[in-house]
Design an enzyme around this catalytic site. Structure first.
Site, PDB file in Angstrom:
ATOM      1  N   GLU A  29       0.840  -1.204   0.000  1.00  0.00           N
ATOM      2  CA  GLU A  29       0.000   0.000   0.000  1.00  0.00           C
ATOM      3  C   GLU A  29       0.873   1.251   0.000  1.00  0.00           C
ATOM      4  O   GLU A  29       1.834   1.350   0.765  1.00  0.00           O
ATOM      5  CB  GLU A  29      -0.886  -0.026   1.249  1.00  0.00           C
ATOM      6  N   LYS A  98      -9.271   2.771  -2.514  1.00  0.00           N
ATOM      7  CA  LYS A  98      -9.626   2.137  -1.242  1.00  0.00           C
ATOM      8  C   LYS A  98     -10.996   2.624  -0.777  1.00  0.00           C
ATOM      9  O   LYS A  98     -11.240   3.828  -0.648  1.00  0.00           O
ATOM     10  CB  LYS A  98      -8.552   2.470  -0.204  1.00  0.00           C
ATOM     11  N   CYS A 132      -5.533  -3.225   1.840  1.00  0.00           N
ATOM     12  CA  CYS A 132      -5.365  -3.319   3.289  1.00  0.00           C
ATOM     13  C   CYS A 132      -6.678  -3.573   4.028  1.00  0.00           C
ATOM     14  O   CYS A 132      -7.225  -4.660   3.971  1.00  0.00           O
ATOM     15  CB  CYS A 132      -4.652  -2.057   3.798  1.00  0.00           C
TER      16      CYS A 132
END
Length: 251
Positions: A29, A98, A132
């Protein structure tokens, strides 16, 4: 497909990619800039077709290896925590923002994305993208499985003491949704955060095919449609679903 995870500093990525022998290399990330960098997140953010994208496309072309890399994406007045996928010719295939932001670290600097399933084909395998914290939501991983994702690439910045996610949650997600997961973490230190490494490639059976420890590493594993099909015949979670019973459970 041979998939590799580069768990290590970004400046070591070109050498790692060139030596990987992989079809696809997944990085961590925000690997291009660092994750816990405060206001520099906005200073370093670029468009999806910016200079960093050009460099990564060039690396893919030079090595003949597809890449999935994390970076801060500028779009108008917003900055997203994103991952971009480029193929072995350097062509940009997919870009995911994200959707589930983690605490103040994300919410202070990023705007969440609103497209849950982003996919593209690499070396004959349907690759989906998450980042994540996203993988900790079973609904999102299941949405990928139902949409045809075969390998889920998850750039990550998981810090101690949350090793449970890498060691337990990620294999559970692969098993319960019957897909491969490539979970690519960091292993360095930023301010008060110590990233715990433990990147892994997990099969739909829940077997960990490759696992890094806490130091820089390049790990690889084979991902095949035949293995996925065999697992889904043995582990029939997707076929045995009863969606009529689940109405209202995601509200």
């Amino acid at each position: 497909m041979k998939v590799a995870i580069h768990q290590g500093p970004f400046d070591a990525l070109p050498e790692a990619v060139a030596s990987s022998g992989a079809d696809l290399v997944v990085t961590a990330e925000m690997s291009t800039t660092g994750y816990h960098i405060g206001a520099r997140t906005h200073e370093l953010a670029e468009s999806a077709d910016g200079p960093t994208a050009a460099r990564m496309s060039a690396l893919a072309r030079e090595t003949g290896v597809a890449l999935a890399y994390g970076y801060p994406e500028a779009d108008g007045g917003n900055v997203h925590n994103s991952v971009q996928l480029v193929d072995a010719t350097g062509r940009r295939l997919a870009n995911y923002r994200k959707t589930h932001l983690f605490g103040d670290l994300d919410k202070a600097w990023f705007t969440p994305g609103d497209e849950p399933v982003v996919q593209a084909d690499v070396a004959g395998v349907r690759v989906g993208l998450l980042i994540c914290y996203d993988v900790e939501f079973p609904e999102l991983v299941r949405a990928h499985a139902l949409a045809g994702t075969e390998l889920l690439a998850v750039p990550t910045a998981l810090m101690s003491p949350y090793e449970l996610v890498a060691d337990t949650v990620v294999p559970a997600r692969a098993y319960e949704s019957q897909l491969f997961v490539a979970y690519a973490n960091r292993c360095d230190v930023e301010q008060e955060l110590t990233y715990c490494g433990r990147s892994c490639v997990v099969a739909p059976t829940g077997e960990v095919l490759a696992r890094a420890q806490t130091a820089p590493a390049l790990i690889t594993a084979e991902v095949t449609r035949a293995a996925l099909a065999a697992s889904r015949l043995e582990n029939t979670h997707l076929a045995d679903r009863r969606p009529e019973l689940y109405r209202g459970t995601t509200a």
